[in-house]
Design a protein around this motif. Structure first.
Motif, PDB file in Angstrom:
ATOM      1  N   ASP A  56     -14.286  -0.761  -8.993  1.00 42.92           N
ATOM      2  CA  ASP A  56     -13.178   0.132  -9.312  1.00 42.92           C
ATOM      3  C   ASP A  56     -13.495   1.536  -8.817  1.00 42.92           C
ATOM      4  O   ASP A  56     -14.666   1.916  -8.683  1.00 42.92           O
ATOM      5  CB  ASP A  56     -12.952   0.168 -10.829  1.00 42.92           C
ATOM      6  CG  ASP A  56     -12.426  -1.155 -11.370  1.00 42.92           C
ATOM      7  OD1 ASP A  56     -11.801  -1.901 -10.596  1.00 42.92           O
ATOM      8  OD2 ASP A  56     -12.649  -1.414 -12.568  1.00 42.92           O
ATOM      9  N   LEU A  57     -12.459   2.298  -8.579  1.00 40.40           N
ATOM     10  CA  LEU A  57     -12.656   3.682  -8.162  1.00 40.40           C
ATOM     11  C   LEU A  57     -13.035   4.504  -9.393  1.00 40.40           C
ATOM     12  O   LEU A  57     -12.336   4.467 -10.413  1.00 40.40           O
ATOM     13  CB  LEU A  57     -11.374   4.225  -7.543  1.00 40.40           C
ATOM     14  CG  LEU A  57     -11.469   5.550  -6.795  1.00 40.40           C
ATOM     15  CD1 LEU A  57     -12.289   5.389  -5.530  1.00 40.40           C
ATOM     16  CD2 LEU A  57     -10.066   6.062  -6.456  1.00 40.40           C
ATOM     17  N   SER A  62     -11.105  10.238  -5.274  1.00 39.02           N
ATOM     18  CA  SER A  62     -10.003   9.888  -4.394  1.00 39.02           C
ATOM     19  C   SER A  62     -10.568   9.388  -3.070  1.00 39.02           C
ATOM     20  O   SER A  62     -11.788   9.346  -2.874  1.00 39.02           O
ATOM     21  CB  SER A  62      -9.037  11.059  -4.199  1.00 39.02           C
ATOM     22  OG  SER A  62      -9.716  12.196  -3.741  1.00 39.02           O
ATOM     23  N   ILE A  80      -5.467   2.030   1.432  1.00 38.45           N
ATOM     24  CA  ILE A  80      -5.758   2.809   0.221  1.00 38.45           C
ATOM     25  C   ILE A  80      -4.623   2.664  -0.791  1.00 38.45           C
ATOM     26  O   ILE A  80      -4.844   2.371  -1.976  1.00 38.45           O
ATOM     27  CB  ILE A  80      -5.970   4.289   0.596  1.00 38.45           C
ATOM     28  CG1 ILE A  80      -7.235   4.459   1.441  1.00 38.45           C
ATOM     29  CG2 ILE A  80      -6.062   5.154  -0.669  1.00 38.45           C
ATOM     30  CD1 ILE A  80      -7.303   5.808   2.154  1.00 38.45           C
ATOM     31  N   ARG A  83      -4.133  -0.512  -2.821  1.00 39.80           N
ATOM     32  CA  ARG A  83      -5.066  -0.665  -3.939  1.00 39.80           C
ATOM     33  C   ARG A  83      -4.753   0.264  -5.101  1.00 39.80           C
ATOM     34  O   ARG A  83      -5.452   0.273  -6.112  1.00 39.80           O
ATOM     35  CB  ARG A  83      -6.509  -0.439  -3.448  1.00 39.80           C
ATOM     36  CG  ARG A  83      -7.031  -1.653  -2.697  1.00 39.80           C
ATOM     37  CD  ARG A  83      -8.107  -1.339  -1.697  1.00 39.80           C
ATOM     38  NE  ARG A  83      -8.535  -2.568  -1.038  1.00 39.80           N
ATOM     39  CZ  ARG A  83      -7.836  -3.190  -0.093  1.00 39.80           C
ATOM     40  NH1 ARG A  83      -6.681  -2.703   0.308  1.00 39.80           N
ATOM     41  NH2 ARG A  83      -8.280  -4.309   0.442  1.00 39.80           N
ATOM     42  N   TRP A  85      -5.012   3.457  -5.104  1.00 40.36           N
ATOM     43  CA  TRP A  85      -5.955   4.571  -5.142  1.00 40.36           C
ATOM     44  C   TRP A  85      -5.283   5.837  -4.633  1.00 40.36           C
ATOM     45  O   TRP A  85      -4.416   5.794  -3.756  1.00 40.36           O
ATOM     46  CB  TRP A  85      -7.175   4.262  -4.272  1.00 40.36           C
ATOM     47  CG  TRP A  85      -8.049   3.171  -4.792  1.00 40.36           C
ATOM     48  CD1 TRP A  85      -8.013   2.589  -6.029  1.00 40.36           C
ATOM     49  CD2 TRP A  85      -9.099   2.505  -4.074  1.00 40.36           C
ATOM     50  NE1 TRP A  85      -8.982   1.617  -6.131  1.00 40.36           N
ATOM     51  CE2 TRP A  85      -9.669   1.550  -4.948  1.00 40.36           C
ATOM     52  CE3 TRP A  85      -9.624   2.643  -2.792  1.00 40.36           C
ATOM     53  CZ2 TRP A  85     -10.716   0.723  -4.568  1.00 40.36           C
ATOM     54  CZ3 TRP A  85     -10.681   1.818  -2.407  1.00 40.36           C
ATOM     55  CH2 TRP A  85     -11.223   0.879  -3.287  1.00 40.36           C
TER      56      TRP A  85
END
Length: 211
Positions: A56-57, A62, A80, A83, A85
């Motif tokens: 996970d981010l 970012s 990006i 997902r 994000w």
């Protein structure tokens, strides 16, 4: 414009390193580079370069598309966003952005660049080191204005354009989507069809000939 707590940078070519340099100047301290060609244990200083990202981010991070190629950068932005994000937007602390100017997500404004008042810069653009985009210009998505290039006021530059190093676009012109203006060239009239234009004044290349 707030800086992210950490940044994932897609790619590890020259432009990706320039992105990291701007981010570090903004005080970002945590990075990961994602590059499918990453070598084992490759790093940029202390920051790892990995071939994939399956976690996970982290909160507050970012992601920045960092291909110098306009089409590849578009694909990176799509990857990006698919997902969920957030796209980073990075403006060097040595750049200047005029009153009422807007900068799209996924865009880099490099060191000593200038975006003039009421100008609009789209999604996934690069306004590179020392480049100038003057007042009331409109720069389309995924366009790259290269180092020390100048786009004079009230110009419209389409999507997926490349304005080469040291080149000039004269005041009030329109450049079609997909135009490449070669290094050191000067556009003195509207460039109405996609293609590669070189020289002073800029002329379109057709095979080995110039139109």
């Amino acid at each position: 414009m707030n800086s992210p707590l950490g940044l994932i940078i897609l790619g590890f070519g020259g432009h990706a390193r320039a992105v990291a340099d701007v981010a570090m100047a903004l005080g970002v301290k945590h990075f990961r580079f994602i590059d499918s060609n990453a070598r084992q244990n490759e790093t940029f200083g202390v920051f790892p370069v990995v071939p994939r990202w399956e976690e996970d981010l982290p909160d507050g991070w970012s992601v920045m598309p960092a291909s110098g190629d306009c089409l590849n950068r578009s694909s990176q932005c799509e990857w990006i966003l698919n997902r969920g994000w957030p796209l980073a937007t990075l403006v060097s602390p040595t750049a200047t952005v005029g009153f009422g100017a807007s900068i799209g997500p996924g865009t880099l404004i490099g060191h000593h660049a200038h975006v003039g008042p009421m100008a609009s810069v789209g999604v996934g653009c690069i306004i590179n080191t020392g480049a100038i985009v003057e007042h009331e210009c409109d720069i389309g998505d995924f366009t790259h204005v290269s180092i020390n290039a100048g786009v004079a006021g009230r110009c419209h530059v389409g999507r997926f354009c490349f304005i080469g190093a040291g080149s000039t676009v004269i005041d009030g012109l329109c450049l079609h989507d997909g135009v490449t203006l070669g290094a050191g060239a000067c556009a003195h009239r509207n460039l109405d069809t996609p293609g590669v234009y070189i020289g002073v004044p800029a002329k379109k290349m057709t095979g080995k000939a110039l139109d």
